[in-house]
Enzyme design. Structure first.
Site, short mmCIF file in Angstrom:
data_model
loop_
_atom_site.label_atom_id
_atom_site.label_comp_id
_atom_site.label_asym_id
_atom_site.label_seq_id
_atom_site.Cartn_x
_atom_site.Cartn_y
_atom_site.Cartn_z
N GLU A 220 35.52 -11.45 -52.98
CA GLU A 220 36.37 -11.60 -51.79
C GLU A 220 35.48 -11.25 -50.61
O GLU A 220 35.27 -10.08 -50.31
CB GLU A 220 37.57 -10.65 -51.88
CG GLU A 220 38.47 -10.91 -53.08
CD GLU A 220 39.36 -12.15 -52.90
OE1 GLU A 220 39.51 -12.59 -51.76
OE2 GLU A 220 39.86 -12.66 -53.91
N CYS A 254 38.98 -9.05 -42.23
CA CYS A 254 38.19 -10.15 -42.79
C CYS A 254 38.72 -11.51 -42.36
O CYS A 254 37.96 -12.47 -42.26
CB CYS A 254 38.16 -10.06 -44.31
SG CYS A 254 39.81 -10.07 -45.02
#
Ligand code: NAD
Length: 475
Positions: A220, A254
């Site tokens: 991720e 993010c």
């Protein structure tokens, strides 16, 4: 050649892994009853300790809005744990699969079985969410797990370890604390699966380490997530929603919009609308409990350098400082900055920004905007602002990103029914909800031969019967 890192902690880590693996081999995966208790127990513990987490994360950050901690670190995990608790029995159910005519009456099914011991490495920006949301999937699937949170939020890691210790036996789940050296030793362990959340460059190293022992990885990662404002969409609304998504956690997200694309000629109007929206969201910044600080001096200096580099290259800087505060103190807060006329080789267009700095770029047509997006590595998120179905479909068709949020920011990430993950350099694999359960399960195919069957039809010696069968099959 892969270099094994010798670290005094290595043996300790290996001992933890052996403890969990032994438990898995002796007792198997967590029973459905234990998964139910653990998912419920962890959710309750987080709700009980929400204030402690808010205080502790704020200490680690210098300042972190307690509302943001509850909204983005506690709530999504509680929701994930409760969602998994409600659905995991259905996810676990074996799935029957149809069998081709010639192999009937044999039957086929898929069993979702726990992999064993899972490793989870998490970053500092949402230190609870990014450690425990993957854990929800791992537990729902019946695994044991070792967590390695970031060294940049050490107080939060201590609290995480306490909460995990209250809910789990170390043979089920435990937290490993320490610096990058410990993280490096951690990712060399022989896990049954490793989920890493962090930056793309470190993700590359993690995959290299895991490849040595063929440990499957879910990565991720980060990247530059664009926001695209189509000509039909009200600019003030797009600016307001971009400001909300960008300034949450001071841009240290993010999936924060990393740069925004607006129709050529509307850059100044976007800057003005963003400025107005930001001033309404944060009338003050330095002395505002809602506005989060930059995690440490290194990241603070990195962001200052990004802005200085943009100035050097001739970009126009639009600082947003509604109360005219002084930001030169030790608070590590940075006033939001928009950048226009930014050349493509500026640092702010070369690396993920991860802070309250937003380049505003112009495009000539939607096609041109898609080209600008496609010139960069595939992003983790893409934001499209448009009420025009054709425009939305056109952008969806011509681009690729981990996920998409239309007419808002960040919200696709908190939908438990939507898998969350990147594509290409923004990551591989996904989790959240059932996707997390599947990531941490082995989909095991089982063909069950019937007592009376036609297997004899296909065995040697081949001859006329086989020829007739083949001519039927290959018609
Ligand atoms: P980072 O890559 O520096 O660190 C992440 C984790 O990896 C930390 O726990 C750290 O201890 C560990 N680590 C550091 N060096 C390592 C090494 N050589 N080997 C093994 N482990 C190592 O990232 P960060 O600064 O903590 O987080 C910011 C980055 O994470 C940004 O790029 C952001 O986009 C990304 N991110 C992605 C997601 C997502 O869900 N895709 C979520 C949050 C953050």
């Amino acid at each position: 050649m892969h270099e094994t890192i010798s670290h005094p902690e290595r043996e300790r880590l290996q001992a933890h892994l052996s403890l969990q693996r032994r438990a898995f081999l002796q007792e198997g995966g967590l029973t459905a009853q234990r998964r139910d208790e653990a998912l419920g127990g962890l959710a309750d513990a987080l709700v009980r300790r929400a204030e402690d987490f808010a205080r502790t994360i704020a200490e680690d950050f210098g300042h972190r809005s307690s509302h943001e901690t509850k909204l983005a670190d506690i709530y999504p995990v509680v929701a994930a744990l409760r969602h998994a608790r409600k659905h995991f029995r259905r996810w676990m159910r074996p799935r029957r699969r149809p069998i081709q005519m010639m192999f009937r009456p044999g039957t086929g099914r898929i069993l979702h079985q726990p992999l064993g011991v899972v490793g989870i490495v998490s970053p500092w920006n949402y230190p609870v969410q990014l450690a425990l949301s993957p854990l929800a999937g791992a537990i729902a699937a019946g695994n044991r797990a070792m967590l390695k949170p970031s060294e940049l939020t050490p107080r939060t890691s201590v609290l995480l370890a306490q909460v995990i210790g209250d809910v789990f036996d170390p043979s089920e789940v435990l937290v490993v604390q320490g610096g990058v050296d410990v993280a490096q030793a951690f990712v060399q362990l022989d896990f049954d699966h490793l989920l890493f959340t962090g930056s793309t460059p470190v993700g590359r190293q993690v995959m290299r380490s895991a490849a040595e022992s063929l440990v499957p990885v879910t990565l991720e990662l980060g990247g530059k997530s664009p926001a695209l404002v189509a000509p039909d969409f009200p600019l003030d609304k797009a600016a307001e929603r971009t400001a909300v998504g960008k300034l949450f956690n001071a841009g240290q997200t993010c999936i924060a919009p990393d740069y925004v694309l607006v129709p050529r000629g509307r850059e100044a109007a976007f800057v003005a609308a963003f400025r107005k929206a930001a001033a309404e969201l944060y009338p003050r910044l330095a002395a505002n409990a809602d506005y989060t600080a930059i995690i440490n001096r290194r990241h603070y200096d990195r962001l200052r350098e990004l802005i200085a580099d943009a100035v050097k290259r001739g970009a126009v800087i639009h600082e947003i400082n509604p109360a005219g505060e002084d930001f030169n103190g030790d608070g590590r807060r940075i006033a939001p900055v928009l950048l226009t006329d930014l050349p493509d080789d500026a640092l702010a267009m070369q690396e993920e920004i991860f802070g309250p700095v937003l380049p505003v770029l112009a495009y000539d047509s939607l096609e041109d905007a898609c080209r600008l997006i496609n010139e960069r590595p595939r992003p983790l998120a893409l934001y499209i602002f448009s009420h025009d179905r054709e425009s939305v479909d056109c952008v969806l068709e011509r681009t690729l990103s981990g996920g998409v949020c239309i007419n808002d920011t960040l919200l696709h990430c908190v939908q438990e029914e939507l898998p969350f993950g990147g594509v290409g350099p923004s990551g591989m694999g996904a989790y959240h909800g059932e996707a997390g359960f599947r990531t941490f399960s082995h989909a095991r195919s089982v063909f069950h031969q019937a007592r009376f069957n036609g297997a004899g039809m296909t065995k040697p010696p081949y001859g006329g019967r086989m020829n007739r069968l083949l001519s039927l099959l290959l018609r």
